[in-house]
Structures are given as C-alpha cells and as structure tokens.
Design a protein around this motif. Structure first.
Motif, PDB file in Angstrom:
ATOM      1  N   LEU A   1     -23.305 -19.534  -0.528  1.00  0.00           N
ATOM      2  CA  LEU A   1     -24.295 -18.984  -0.591  1.00  0.00           C
ATOM      3  C   LEU A   1     -25.409 -20.538  -1.190  1.00  0.00           C
ATOM      4  N   THR A   2     -24.872 -22.098  -1.023  1.00  0.00           N
ATOM      5  CA  THR A   2     -25.187 -22.898  -0.788  1.00  0.00           C
ATOM      6  C   THR A   2     -26.156 -22.804   1.059  1.00  0.00           C
ATOM      7  N   ASP A   3     -25.064 -22.911   1.767  1.00  0.00           N
ATOM      8  CA  ASP A   3     -24.571 -22.439   3.213  1.00  0.00           C
ATOM      9  C   ASP A   3     -26.434 -21.611   3.320  1.00  0.00           C
ATOM     10  N   SER A   4     -26.177 -20.664   3.032  1.00  0.00           N
ATOM     11  CA  SER A   4     -26.838 -19.623   3.376  1.00  0.00           C
ATOM     12  C   SER A   4     -28.715 -19.996   3.017  1.00  0.00           C
ATOM     13  N   VAL A   5     -28.620 -20.614   1.082  1.00  0.00           N
ATOM     14  CA  VAL A   5     -29.802 -20.916   0.813  1.00  0.00           C
ATOM     15  C   VAL A   5     -30.701 -22.434   2.201  1.00  0.00           C
ATOM     16  N   THR A   6     -29.467 -22.583   2.337  1.00  0.00           N
ATOM     17  CA  THR A   6     -30.456 -24.518   3.059  1.00  0.00           C
ATOM     18  C   THR A   6     -30.686 -23.323   3.863  1.00  0.00           C
ATOM     19  N   ALA A   7     -29.836 -23.509   5.178  1.00  0.00           N
ATOM     20  CA  ALA A   7     -30.689 -22.482   6.010  1.00  0.00           C
ATOM     21  C   ALA A   7     -31.681 -22.153   6.410  1.00  0.00           C
ATOM     22  N   ALA A   8     -31.568 -21.268   4.929  1.00  0.00           N
ATOM     23  CA  ALA A   8     -33.224 -20.569   4.869  1.00  0.00           C
ATOM     24  C   ALA A   8     -33.934 -21.082   4.058  1.00  0.00           C
TER      25      ALA A   8
ATOM     26  N   HIS B   1     -31.685 -22.209 -12.907  1.00  0.00           N
ATOM     27  CA  HIS B   1     -30.686 -21.681 -14.397  1.00  0.00           C
ATOM     28  C   HIS B   1     -30.282 -21.260 -14.565  1.00  0.00           C
ATOM     29  N   SER B   2     -29.181 -22.288 -15.451  1.00  0.00           N
ATOM     30  CA  SER B   2     -27.598 -22.147 -15.164  1.00  0.00           C
ATOM     31  C   SER B   2     -27.309 -21.771 -14.139  1.00  0.00           C
ATOM     32  N   MET B   3     -26.077 -20.677 -13.531  1.00  0.00           N
ATOM     33  CA  MET B   3     -25.551 -20.388 -12.520  1.00  0.00           C
ATOM     34  C   MET B   3     -26.920 -21.634 -10.792  1.00  0.00           C
ATOM     35  N   GLY B   4     -27.522 -21.216 -11.168  1.00  0.00           N
ATOM     36  CA  GLY B   4     -29.107 -21.327 -10.485  1.00  0.00           C
ATOM     37  C   GLY B   4     -29.021 -23.113 -10.006  1.00  0.00           C
ATOM     38  N   ALA B   5     -28.193 -23.751 -11.775  1.00  0.00           N
ATOM     39  CA  ALA B   5     -28.747 -25.696 -11.803  1.00  0.00           C
ATOM     40  C   ALA B   5     -27.394 -26.021 -10.705  1.00  0.00           C
ATOM     41  N   SER B   6     -26.261 -25.343 -11.008  1.00  0.00           N
ATOM     42  CA  SER B   6     -25.547 -25.575  -9.733  1.00  0.00           C
ATOM     43  C   SER B   6     -25.929 -25.352  -8.801  1.00  0.00           C
ATOM     44  N   LEU B   7     -26.072 -24.602  -8.441  1.00  0.00           N
ATOM     45  CA  LEU B   7     -26.427 -24.235  -6.879  1.00  0.00           C
ATOM     46  C   LEU B   7     -28.054 -25.190  -6.331  1.00  0.00           C
ATOM     47  N   ALA B   8     -28.444 -25.568  -7.389  1.00  0.00           N
ATOM     48  CA  ALA B   8     -29.361 -26.605  -7.251  1.00  0.00           C
ATOM     49  C   ALA B   8     -28.890 -27.897  -6.446  1.00  0.00           C
ATOM     50  N   TYR B   9     -28.105 -28.358  -7.888  1.00  0.00           N
ATOM     51  CA  TYR B   9     -27.370 -29.773  -7.201  1.00  0.00           C
ATOM     52  C   TYR B   9     -26.682 -29.177  -5.939  1.00  0.00           C
ATOM     53  N   GLU B  10     -26.436 -28.406  -5.248  1.00  0.00           N
ATOM     54  CA  GLU B  10     -25.479 -27.271  -3.986  1.00  0.00           C
ATOM     55  C   GLU B  10     -26.383 -28.282  -3.228  1.00  0.00           C
ATOM     56  N   LEU B  11     -27.588 -27.980  -3.494  1.00  0.00           N
ATOM     57  CA  LEU B  11     -28.776 -27.806  -2.624  1.00  0.00           C
ATOM     58  C   LEU B  11     -28.889 -29.392  -2.177  1.00  0.00           C
ATOM     59  N   ALA B  12     -28.957 -30.104  -3.450  1.00  0.00           N
ATOM     60  CA  ALA B  12     -30.098 -31.527  -3.205  1.00  0.00           C
ATOM     61  C   ALA B  12     -28.723 -32.246  -2.543  1.00  0.00           C
ATOM     62  N   LEU B  13     -27.109 -32.248  -2.484  1.00  0.00           N
ATOM     63  CA  LEU B  13     -26.429 -33.120  -1.391  1.00  0.00           C
ATOM     64  C   LEU B  13     -26.245 -32.064  -0.494  1.00  0.00           C
ATOM     65  N   ARG B  14     -26.506 -31.009   0.052  1.00  0.00           N
ATOM     66  CA  ARG B  14     -26.984 -30.586   1.085  1.00  0.00           C
ATOM     67  C   ARG B  14     -27.628 -30.705   1.849  1.00  0.00           C
ATOM     68  N   LEU B  15     -29.366 -30.847   1.443  1.00  0.00           N
ATOM     69  CA  LEU B  15     -30.413 -31.371   1.407  1.00  0.00           C
ATOM     70  C   LEU B  15     -30.031 -33.106   2.474  1.00  0.00           C
ATOM     71  N   GLU B  16     -29.005 -33.568   2.356  1.00  0.00           N
ATOM     72  CA  GLU B  16     -29.324 -34.956   1.455  1.00  0.00           C
ATOM     73  C   GLU B  16     -28.259 -35.536   2.894  1.00  0.00           C
ATOM     74  N   SER B  17     -27.391 -34.778   2.504  1.00  0.00           N
ATOM     75  CA  SER B  17     -25.844 -35.205   3.765  1.00  0.00           C
ATOM     76  C   SER B  17     -25.957 -35.103   4.957  1.00  0.00           C
ATOM     77  N   ARG B  18     -26.414 -33.655   5.319  1.00  0.00           N
ATOM     78  CA  ARG B  18     -26.810 -32.761   6.413  1.00  0.00           C
ATOM     79  C   ARG B  18     -27.483 -32.710   7.479  1.00  0.00           C
ATOM     80  N   HIS B  19     -29.008 -32.408   6.761  1.00  0.00           N
ATOM     81  CA  HIS B  19     -30.242 -32.968   7.126  1.00  0.00           C
ATOM     82  C   HIS B  19     -31.156 -34.062   6.567  1.00  0.00           C
ATOM     83  N   GLY B  20     -31.147 -34.637   5.889  1.00  0.00           N
ATOM     84  CA  GLY B  20     -32.069 -36.636   5.605  1.00  0.00           C
ATOM     85  C   GLY B  20     -33.001 -36.214   4.352  1.00  0.00           C
TER      86      GLY B  20
END
Length: 259
Positions: free
Chosen positions: A82-89, A103-122
């Motif tokens: 899910l994180t990879d799909s949202v990040t790409a979009a 919110h709730s599950m979305g908070a974990s997803l937001a955290y993973e997105l923050a990590l993906r955006l920084e580590s993979r896309h600067g």
C-alpha cells in the motif's frame, strides 16, 4: 533537483487521479495536505475537510482500492504494498510542500510514506500528523483478521466512526467486508518495527476516551521525531475527530501555515 520534483511538473497521471480525491484550490497551491483514512474508511469520510483550509492549501484524500468508486479494484492487505502504491501515485504532487495526516491505520501509512519519500525520493514532508494510532515501535497487532466476520464487525462497532445502520444491513455489510478484512489484515500484520526517525516535525492527536490508544501511546511518537513533537489530547473516543473537527482542523491549519 530530485527525480520526484522533476516528475512533479508533469501532468498528473491517471493512476494519481485514481488514488486521490483532489479538492483543488482556485489558484496554484502553495502547499498540499494529504489525508490518509482509517481501516475500513474511505475518502468520503473526510469530505468536509476539502474546503476547510485556506485558499493556498490543496487537500488530497487517499482513495483506497476496494471501496466506493474503486470497488472493482482489488483490496491491498499489506502495508509495504500500500505504501509503495500511494508513494508512486503521489510523485506528481511534490512540487509544493506536502504535509501528511493519517488517522488510525492511516497514521502508520503516513509514517511509512514519510520514510519512503525521504529515503527513495529525497523529499521531506513539511510535517507528519498522526492520529489515534500507537507509535511504530509500540504497536501490539491483534489477529482479528484471522477471525470470523462477526469479530471484525464487532471491532468496527467498538471503535465507532461507522453508522450502525450500515453495519445492521446485511447487504451493505457484504459490500463493506472485503475492504474491512483487507485493512484489518494490514494492521494485524504490521509492526512493531524499529523507531526509525522522520526528517520532519511530528504532531500527534488522540481522544481522551479512546478505547484502543492512550495519550501515553501517542507520546511515544516523540521517539521518531528529532525535529520536533507536539501532542494534543482532545475530548472523545477513537473517532474524536468527528465531534472535534473544528478544533482539529484549526490546529492543522495553524501548523500548515507555519511549517
């Protein structure tokens, strides 16, 4: 300039449009807020947020597959997928500062997105806002996804946020259950994980009567927030953000203009 920012200047792809409900502002936005719904939730839950911010803020709300106008799309029951799909979009929307709210599950997803955006896309988000969800290293997943439909519906009722009339209608429940089961599989198989810090401030929110998450649970998000952390405890339960929408949106709006 990162590859993500190069792509940001291009036309939004069909996949990006499919993944987000976009509440466009009249002029070119100065910032964006991406909202990530809870387990079993949909973009329509956050419809009132679309016009709740100033004219410089464009709101995007994630449209998870398997519900509403994406009912025909296969549900995703894995956090990494899910994180990879949202990040790409999300890549075409990185031309202005981006703030994440989950919110709730979305908070974990937001955290993973923050990590993906920084580590993979600067790209570092302007801020990460997390609501009603334990910090990644404090998660205690429950295997509800391995139980029957009745257990899933009982948990949805316990947490609130869904009209009981929907849950009492067998035909509607049949439509809702695939997405609910996928989301509870995702949260039931995610974490705990290492407390990897994010490169932006973190702002946490929780209801003082939440049956699943305590203020102490939310305070642990400070462990992944070396660039600043705040915690707001508001009246209400797991879905305090319904009754406290004005207060929450006001806090978010203040952070948005100062990030």
């Amino acid at each position: 300039m990162s590859a993500a920012r190069t792509q940001a200047g291009s036309m939004h792809s069909t996949d990006s449009i499919r993944w987000f409900r976009r509440y466009a502002v009249t002029a070119a936005p100065r910032r964006r807020l991406l909202v990530l719904p809870h387990a079993g939730g949909s973009a329509s839950f956050f419809h009132p947020w679309g016009a709740a911010f100033d004219d410089d803020t464009e709101v995007l709300v994630a449209r998870y597959p398997g519900r509403h106008d994406r009912m025909a799309d296969p549900c995703i029951d894995d956090m990494a997928e899910l994180t990879d799909s949202v990040t790409a979009a999300l890549l075409p929307f990185l031309d202005v500062p981006l703030t994440l709210f989950g919110h709730s599950m979305g908070a974990s997803l937001a955290y993973e997105l923050a990590l993906r955006l920084e580590s993979r896309h600067g790209v570092r988000p302007a801020a990460l806002h997390v609501s009603s969800r334990k910090a990644p290293h404090r998660l205690t997943p429950r295997p509800l996804h391995t139980q029957g439909d009745a257990a899933l519906i009982a948990e949805v009722r316990r947490l609130g946020g869904t009209d009981d009339a929907l849950l009492d209608d067998p035909d509607l429940v049949e439509l809702l259950l695939p997405a609910i089961r996928a989301d509870f599989t995702l949260v039931g198989t995610y974490g705990p994980r290492s407390a990897v810090p994010v490169g932006c401030p973190v702002h946490a929110y929780v209801g003082d009567e939440d049956p699943a998450v305590t203020p102490a649970d939310m305070a642990a998000w400070a462990d992944v927030a070396p660039h600043g952390f705040t915690l707001d405890v508001l009246p209400g339960g797991h879905f305090y953000l319904v009754e406290q929408r004005t207060a929450l949106v006001g806090a978010l709006a203040e952070h948005l203009v100062t990030s």
